[in-house]
Design an enzyme around this catalytic site. Structure first.
Site, PDB file in Angstrom:
ATOM      1  N   CYS A   1      -3.135   1.326   6.685  1.00 18.62           N
ATOM      2  CA  CYS A   1      -3.468   0.646   7.936  1.00 18.62           C
ATOM      3  C   CYS A   1      -4.099   1.593   8.946  1.00 18.62           C
ATOM      4  CB  CYS A   1      -2.227   0.001   8.532  1.00 18.62           C
ATOM      5  SG  CYS A   1      -0.886   1.172   8.873  1.00 18.62           S
TER       6      CYS A   1
ATOM      7  N   GLU B   1       3.865  -4.530  12.470  1.00 22.10           N
ATOM      8  CA  GLU B   1       2.800  -3.530  12.348  1.00 22.10           C
ATOM      9  C   GLU B   1       1.745  -4.168  11.464  1.00 22.10           C
ATOM     10  OE1 GLU B   1       0.233  -1.253  11.044  1.00 22.10           O
ATOM     11  OE2 GLU B   1       1.801  -0.408   9.763  1.00 22.10           O
TER      12      GLU B   1
ATOM     13  N   ASN C   1       0.807  -1.225   0.000  1.00 27.69           N
ATOM     14  CA  ASN C   1       0.000   0.000   0.000  1.00 27.69           C
ATOM     15  C   ASN C   1       0.841   1.276   0.000  1.00 27.69           C
ATOM     16  OD1 ASN C   1       0.754  -0.773   2.658  1.00 27.69           O
ATOM     17  ND2 ASN C   1      -0.828   0.532   3.534  1.00 27.69           N
TER      18      ASN C   1
ATOM     19  N   GLU D   1       7.679   1.201  16.496  1.00 29.44           N
ATOM     20  CA  GLU D   1       8.659   1.766  15.582  1.00 29.44           C
ATOM     21  C   GLU D   1       8.656   3.282  15.764  1.00 29.44           C
ATOM     22  OE1 GLU D   1       8.596  -1.109  11.749  1.00 29.44           O
ATOM     23  OE2 GLU D   1       6.735   0.008  12.076  1.00 29.44           O
TER      24      GLU D   1
END
Length: 480
Positions: free
Chosen positions: A293, A259, A160, A461
């Protein structure tokens, strides 16, 4: 990387400082119109093994002598290289993903540059050692901590935001002295290959960065993440894929940074600035056609303003600039959710594919869609769609809003729209998410922790959180 106009180009691996294209090939398809624009080599197990071995050998080569300042300068050279080829990166990203050019030019490629610059500066300022000159029990000793690279890091990136999310992991991994084997999504390999060209030109030693292409399950992705020569895995993608990677990593107790997916909620209170809330929700629901996301797929609106908000959002959805779904398979997945939602609820806007009357009709398009009236246990409300789809529902109390937002298996991000500062500070910490935005969305400081809870991820992160994951602290104690 480029090919003459009209020709199908051949994507390449990059291992041990060499570009090559061994392996069977599969088509690279442009989402905008469905044309085959490239051929991608499928890395076999031997190619993956060679990439890992190359990365392992590089750990004890010239790269091992690079100081934090040396690595910082190398990362800045990579950032310079991306900037020098900015238009090539934009064109490649748009071709692979179908996203509007203005999005790639404003977000994807600049963030790729920023990721390298941010970690170049952070790592240089941290150095390799920190000092502690006493011990708690009073015995005389000099303690210091050495931050050592983990070793070979496998970076598996999604389709994405291909360059943004690849560099988000590669940059801190290199900044802390690791070597990398990267595998981008099979759907979006082009900017990863361009990045390999930039890294090659930046003069990093052979084997420090390696790139292999291929699919995930029973293919390059699975072989890489299960490889005994990999010392850490950094992955962004679907929660189910994360589970599979975690099972593979368990055999070697390989550290993971994940993630994963999200079914993000937005809360709109009656005291919010509705114009700003509508504008912000249009961004949070439909940026990159919902293929982020962090996108909002559920919005809960306080009942007194529900009808006004729903009408404004539905009207705004009709004027959103959007791109196609990344593949025919993903388009069909999103269309399946929409068909069930149309049968069980109300479609306030969109819900179908546009008709252009040109080559784009061969692409994988879905119009931005606003839904309402579905029960909370409906698949379109509970499961991650990852498309331009948002569902609206009313709430009556703050406690009800929190219960609705926190329901479900995911916990990545949320938005809160309110004019009451006390409510904002009261509600945001009670959301079961890793990131809560108040009166905004996706406003990022790269030093802050990024990640989710529950099925949305493991670890954090960003800033020193990434540097901590990609390095191993070792204590040295010298008796005085």
């Amino acid at each position: 990387m480029s090919s003459p106009a009209g020709q199908v180009r051949r994507v390449r691996h990059y291992t041990a400082g060499r570009f090559h294209a061994e392996g069977d090939v599969f088509p690279l398809v442009a989402p905008v119109d469905g044309r085959t624009v490239g051929l991608v080599p499928e890395a076999d197990a031997a190619t993956v093994d060679a990439a890992v071995r190359s990365a392992r050998a590089a750990l004890s080569g010239p790269w091992a002598a690079y100081s934090p300042a040396d690595r910082s300068r190398a990362l800045h050279r990579i950032a310079d290289g991306i900037e020098a080829r900015f238009e090539e990166f934009v064109t490649a990203e748009c071709s692979d993903t179908g996203k509007p050019r203005e999005l790639a030019a404003a977000v994807d490629i600049p963030r790729g540059v920023a990721n390298f610059r941010a970690y170049a500066d952070l790592s240089a300022s941290r150095g390799e050692r920190s000092w502690h000159t006493g011990t708690p029990d009073g015995r005389g000793a000099l303690n210091y901590t050495v931050h050592k690279p983990l070793g070979v890091v496998a970076v598996v990136a999604p389709w994405n935001l291909p360059l943004l999310l690849l560099t988000w992991k590669v940059a801190p991994a290199l900044a802390t002295g690791n070597t990398v084997v990267a595998k981008p999504s099979e759907l979006t390999p082009s900017t990863a290959e361009l990045l390999a060209e930039v890294i090659d030109a930046a003069g990093l030693p052979a084997g420090v960065f390696n790139l292999v292409h291929g699919h995930g399950a029973d293919a390059a992705g699975a072989w890489l993440t299960a490889h005994p020569g990999v010392d850490a895995i950094a992955f962004t993608g679907e929660s189910r894929t994360g589970s599979a990677i975690m099972r593979a990593a368990a055999d070697h107790l390989t550290p993971v940074s994940f993630e994963l997916g999200g079914k993000n909620a937005g809360l709109v209170f009656a005291d919010a600035d509705l114009e700003r809330a509508v504008e912000g929700t249009l961004r949070s629901a439909f940026t990159n056609s919902g293929q982020v996301c962090l996108c909002t797929e559920r919005v809960y609106v306080e009942r007194p303003v529900f009808a006004e908000f729903a009408a404004a959002l539905a009207e705004g959805a009709g004027s959103v600039t959007y791109g196609p779904m990344v593949s025919a398979e993903h388009r069909d997945k999103v269309a399946g959710y929409l068909a069930r939602a149309a049968a069980d609820g109300t479609v306030l806007a969109g819900g179908d594919a546009p008709v252009f009357g040109d080559d784009r009709d061969g692409g994988f398009w879905v119009r931005p869609t606003v839904l309402a009236g579905l029960p909370e246990d409906h698949p379109a409300v509970r499961e991650e769609i990852f498309g331009p789809v948002v569902h609206l529902a009313p709430f009556d109390t703050e406690e009800e809003a929190l219960a609705l937002a926190n329901a479900g298996p995911y916990g990545l991000a949320a938005t809160v729209w309110t004019g009451d500062l006390s409510r904002a500070h009261r509600v945001a910490p009670r959301l079961d998410v890793g990131i809560a935005w108040v009166n905004t969305w996706n406003l990022r400081d790269l030093r802050t922790p990024f990640g989710g809870v529950k099925a949305s991820g493991i670890g954090r992160e960003g800033g020193h959180h990434s540097l901590d994951f990609f390095s191993e602290p070792m204590n040295v104690c010298v008796k005085i």
